[in-house]
Design a protein around this motif. Structure first.
Motif: not given
Length: 447
Positions: A73-78, A149-159, A442-444
């Motif tokens: 999900d693009k909205e959760k990818v930072k 880049t340094v990217i992180y993604f949190d889906n509620g059960t995993a980072l 677009i950065e977080s």
């Protein structure tokens, strides 16, 4: 000023009262089994707190463990703007779930540009020494390339944290690295590697440590008697998982499964009866089960939990067992049940005597002088044997309770030297959670 105190089994770093010191103890691992099929290499290691499985490039599990962030999900990818444009920076990331790390639940971690995640509470200059999750800790500098880049993604059960196309600052021409670390809510940790252009063993550690694995430590505060109102903090690394660097190549993956710890038991009975690889003890003052070596070590010591010894008085008869506790006589037909009864109480002492032994003692009481001499010699011999055994045990187990006891009370005249730059422990700066743009991304705005 930082002082380095060395011993045969570890290193201790110590500086001013506002900053912690660090003690490192070498910890060994046991290989459970090693399987080498014709197509891929599969290793399974046992590390007391975790078991690790390494999958080769040809193993289908390696591809399954890699998380394709482009499909998330693009909205959760930072994409963290500051980390993607700087060198030796670290930023805090809030988790949407409780992440068990060495039995402790974390809700916040610190992502660093150097290819690792810091799990401690206080960011200090020795960031790379302990309390880390390192898929590939090295001297990476994302500011060298527009594609890094340094990217992180949190889906509620995993980072998922991914270091994408990052270069080594002192070896830019060796190529870019792409790898990631995934922290699951059940405590599983996955390292996945997409691009590793060179052998990790050949990466220079002169300006930055090179590590692959896990580490945790506890902080102990010492009061300096000579200087009132001044305290010194010491960080003791009580466990480390070091993965084989030679097995980390492009397309490989490592999965680490957490093992049970004392912290998961919430009652005295379950704690005492636990059948795990740790010697669990129950502290009534803290209402906590622990082995004495975790992040709550300070509370464990301050509340005298190591001194809470189960003390009860037992008289062993032919068939039936009885126990006297607080003027109450308790009976049981089995020693195990009696042990359980006594374990539910604390601060009592054990002294078991058989009827035959009591009778023999009464018969020999007519010769008090002779018996006293024999008992004195036996006592002296036992003390000498105990001293030798304690010395040998502390020498070979520096991270044990006895070893830490002597480390904390080490003589002030032990050899020491000033900490010099370039010793493999670089300083990291913590960045504010403010986003920025990098090459059209677009950065977080929040970590």
């Amino acid at each position: 000023m930082l002082l380095l105190i060395s011993s045969h089994h570890g290193l201790c770093f110590s500086w001013h009262s506002d900053f912690p010191s660090i003690c490192l103890a070498y910890v060994t691992c046991r290989i459970v089994f090693l399987v080498k099929p014709s197509k891929f290499l599969y290793c399974h290691f046992y590390h007391d707190y975790y078991t690790s499985k390494t999958y080769g490039p040809s193993d289908p599990m390696s591809k399954e463990l890699w998380v394709n962030i482009d499909q998330m999900d693009k909205e959760k990818v930072k994409i963290h703007g500051i980390l993607s444009n700087t060198h030796r920076q670290a930023a805090r990331v809030n988790l949407s779930f409780d992440f068990p790390f060495y039995g402790h639940l974390l809700r916040e971690v610190t992502v660093a540009t150097g290819g690792f995640i810091y799990t401690g509470d206080v960011v200090h200059r020795m960031l790379t020494a302990t309390q880390y999750i390192a898929p590939l800790m090295a001297n990476f500098d994302p500011s060298l390339s527009r594609n890094s880049t340094v990217i992180y993604f949190d889906n509620g059960t995993a980072l998922v944290v991914q270091w994408d196309h990052v270069h080594l600052q002192d070896s830019y021409n060796q190529g870019s690295f792409t790898f990631q670390a995934t922290l699951h809510s059940d405590g599983r940790i996955v390292f996945a590697y997409k691009e590793v252009p060179v052998q990790i063993a050949k990466i220079s550690s002169v300006n930055h440590p090179v590590k692959v694995g896990l580490s945790d430590a506890f902080v102990v505060v010492h009061k300096i008697q000579q200087i009132p109102n001044v305290r010194r903090k010491t960080i003791y690394e009580y466990h480390r998982v070091e993965l084989l660097k030679t097995k980390i190549t492009s397309g490989t993956a490592v999965e680490m499964m957490p093992l049970p710890t004392c912290l998961q038991f919430t009652s005295c009975t379950s704690c005492i009866e636990s059948q795990i690889n740790f010697n669990c003890s129950w502290c009534h003052r803290l209402n906590r089960c622990s082995s004495g070596f975790d992040r709550h070590r300070q509370d464990w010591v301050d509340n005298s939990c190591p001194d809470e010894v189960c003390v009860w008085m037992c008289f062993v008869y032919t068939v039936q067992y009885s126990c006297v506790y607080k003027d109450r006589l308790m009976y049981s037909d089995s020693a195990s049940e009696l042990k359980l009864i006594s374990a539910q109480n604390y601060k009592y002492s054990i002294m078991c005597v058989t009827a035959a032994a009591a009778k023999s003692t009464a018969e020999n009481s007519t010769h008090p002088l002779h018996m006293g001499l024999i008992l004195g010699m036996l006592l002296l011999l036992l003390v000498m044997v105990a001293i030798v055994l304690v010395t040998v045990y502390v020498y070979h187990h520096p991270s044990s309770a006895a070893g830490l006891f002597f480390i904390e009370r080490r003589p002030s005249r032990w050899p020491a030297m000033k900490f010099r730059r370039g010793s493999g422990h670089p300083a990291y700066a913590e960045v504010e959670p403010v986003g920025q743009e990098k090459e059209g991304f677009i950065e977080s705005e929040q970590c």
